[in-house]
Each structure stands twice: as structure tokens, then as C-alpha cells.
Design a protein around this motif. Sequence first.
Motif, short mmCIF file in Angstrom:
data_model
loop_
_atom_site.label_atom_id
_atom_site.label_comp_id
_atom_site.label_asym_id
_atom_site.label_seq_id
_atom_site.Cartn_x
_atom_site.Cartn_y
_atom_site.Cartn_z
N GLU A 170 8.05 50.62 -17.40
CA GLU A 170 8.98 50.99 -16.31
C GLU A 170 8.16 51.45 -15.12
N TYR A 171 8.55 50.99 -13.94
CA TYR A 171 7.84 51.39 -12.71
C TYR A 171 8.87 51.75 -11.64
N ASN A 172 8.68 52.91 -11.01
CA ASN A 172 9.53 53.36 -9.92
C ASN A 172 8.65 53.75 -8.74
N LYS A 173 9.15 53.50 -7.52
CA LYS A 173 8.38 53.80 -6.32
C LYS A 173 9.32 54.21 -5.20
N MET A 174 9.04 55.37 -4.56
CA MET A 174 9.83 55.81 -3.42
C MET A 174 9.62 54.85 -2.24
N LEU A 175 10.73 54.43 -1.63
CA LEU A 175 10.65 53.52 -0.48
C LEU A 175 10.93 54.24 0.84
N ALA A 176 11.97 55.04 0.86
CA ALA A 176 12.34 55.71 2.11
C ALA A 176 13.14 56.96 1.80
N ARG A 177 13.04 57.94 2.70
CA ARG A 177 13.77 59.19 2.53
C ARG A 177 14.35 59.62 3.87
N GLY A 178 15.62 59.99 3.88
CA GLY A 178 16.27 60.44 5.09
C GLY A 178 16.61 61.91 4.99
N GLY A 179 15.85 62.77 5.63
CA GLY A 179 16.09 64.21 5.55
C GLY A 179 15.86 64.71 4.14
N ASN A 180 16.66 65.67 3.73
CA ASN A 180 16.52 66.27 2.39
C ASN A 180 17.68 65.93 1.47
#
Length: 321
Positions: A170-180
Motif C-alpha cells: 500500500e502506498y499513500n502520498k499527500m498531494l495538496a492541502r488547503g488550510g487546516n
Amino acid sequence: MKRTLPLLIFVLLIAIAAKAQYRHQEVGLQTDNDSYLAQGSDRYYTNGIFIYYRRALPFDEDGKIANRVLGFEAGQKMFNPQSGSINVNGVADPGYIDRPFAGYLYLGANYNVLYKKQSNFKVGLQLGVVGPRAYGRQAQNLIHKVFGFYPPDGWQYQIKNALVINASGEYNKMLARGGNWVDVSFTSYANLGTGFIGGGLGPMLRLGRFNKLFNSVITQSTVIDRPGVKANDQEFFFYYKPLVNLQVKDITVEGKGAVYPESMQVAGKLNKVMISNQLGGAFNSGDRWTVDASVIFHTKDVKEMVRSHQWGSVTVMYHFD
């Protein structure tokens, strides 16, 4: 002295509270069932029960790794055709079977490495069995008896015993974050072995209050081996995970001895591509408890299936030192 004593008590309470927040082990239970959706259905993937134990491992805080977790689990899955009873006019009719009766019983272990740049890679291994030795028939009979449901009929046609050895990744990766309060990640998985071959990928959306991927319910990393630091902050968020799935082999469908209507030219012909949608909510107390509840909507695994299927899932974990 009168001023010193309250101050000492206050400092002691703070120290105890800080220590209480540091947890590096957890145990828990997951239960899946289509009846949780209150649709009156009892078909296809109809029930699952899983027991988990996870332990955080030490890591080099100056390196790229932010957390490491070792996990062990035991589980059982049960599969029906379009109903748990194929009794038609008092007679068991194999023509009613559009997916085999099957049970899958297994033990597993996994290793989860989580990185500071908000990605993780998890590998696992399962050793199990399908067929009568998986005790699917006995488990469903017990559940239906306890809750006053109809008596299942058709397990005499279940797939035969077979050993399953399967690896997973299993592989997960953060792509984008808007605020908190919102983020989007890439998520994927793959299975390879004697029982299951396939994989899937897609985005994952979180809305609410959440931790980074290396310390979150969503990546099963709410324990950490970092003395003097609390395991995690509180979380309360909703998530949506649509996946495109590819399946090459599924022994619970294609297992030896599976019974299908004679009119079917290919017994259990798998749909190679399936779509799944998972919607859920997760709560992490930041100390002792995490709860994850979701509903999963899945297109047909098998071309002969009369309908698509869906089920509910609830996981509760308890953290301790």
C-alpha cells in the motif's frame, strides 16, 4: 510551603497527563456487514470480523522517517450469492448462485513505514485458508441464530479447501492541502499470491480536523515510539475515497469446487475492472481511542452477479503503553 505544594501538585498532574498521552501500542476490532446499511440484504461480501494489534517501532528522528508501525491481525470474511439461502419452494436450487458461498480465514502481519514528507509504504503477508476449514458456514449459522435471522441454506455448495499465501502493498502520498481543514492524497494498493492478484488506485479527500499522514487514523499510524511526546493530536474528519480496481484472481470466486448454474459457460468470470466508493468519518481522541466508520459501494466483482453490493464497516482501536 502553602504556595509550593499546589504548584508541585499542578506540575505532577501535567507530567502525568503528558505521559498519559504517549501511546505506542494498540489493539482493536473491525466489523463489516451489509446489514449495517439497513437495506435488508444479505449478499456477496456479507460479513467480516478482524482483530488487530499494532506496535510502534523506534526510528531515527533526524532521518526521513517520521514513524514506523508493526501490525498483526486475524480475520474472517464470508461471501454469499444473492442471498444466504438458495432455498426455492423448499428445495435448494444451485441456479440461484451467482457468486459462490465462500469463507476466508487468515492470519497476517504488516510493516508500515511513514515519512516526514507525508507519504507511507506498507507491506503485508497473509497466510489463510478458504473452504470449509475457514468456518464460514458455522459463523453465519451462529450469527443468524443469535439475531433471529433466517437459517442459511446453500453452504453445501461452498468452494473447497485451499491454502492461501498472499503478499500486499500500500502506498499513500499527500498531494495538496488547503488550510487546516482539507487535503487530497493519492492512495494505492496491490495484492499478489495464491488467493488474490490485483490492485487499485485513486484520490482520497479529507475534510475536518486531521493529523499529518504519519500520525493519523487514515494510515493506521496513531501510535508512535517517541518517548516524551504524545502520540497524536485529536482528529475528527470525514473522508471520501473512490478507487479504480483491477482484479486478476480471486480465490473466493474461482476456488475449486465452486458451484454455478449450468447455463454459465465460465464459472465465476471476474470483472477485471471495478469501481469502489468509500465514504466515512474518523475520530481520534488523541489519547486512548480511535473510531473509524464507513460505507463502501462496490460494483460487481463477477459478471454473473445480479446486483452490485455495499456494506458498512466499523473499527475501534484502544491505545496503551
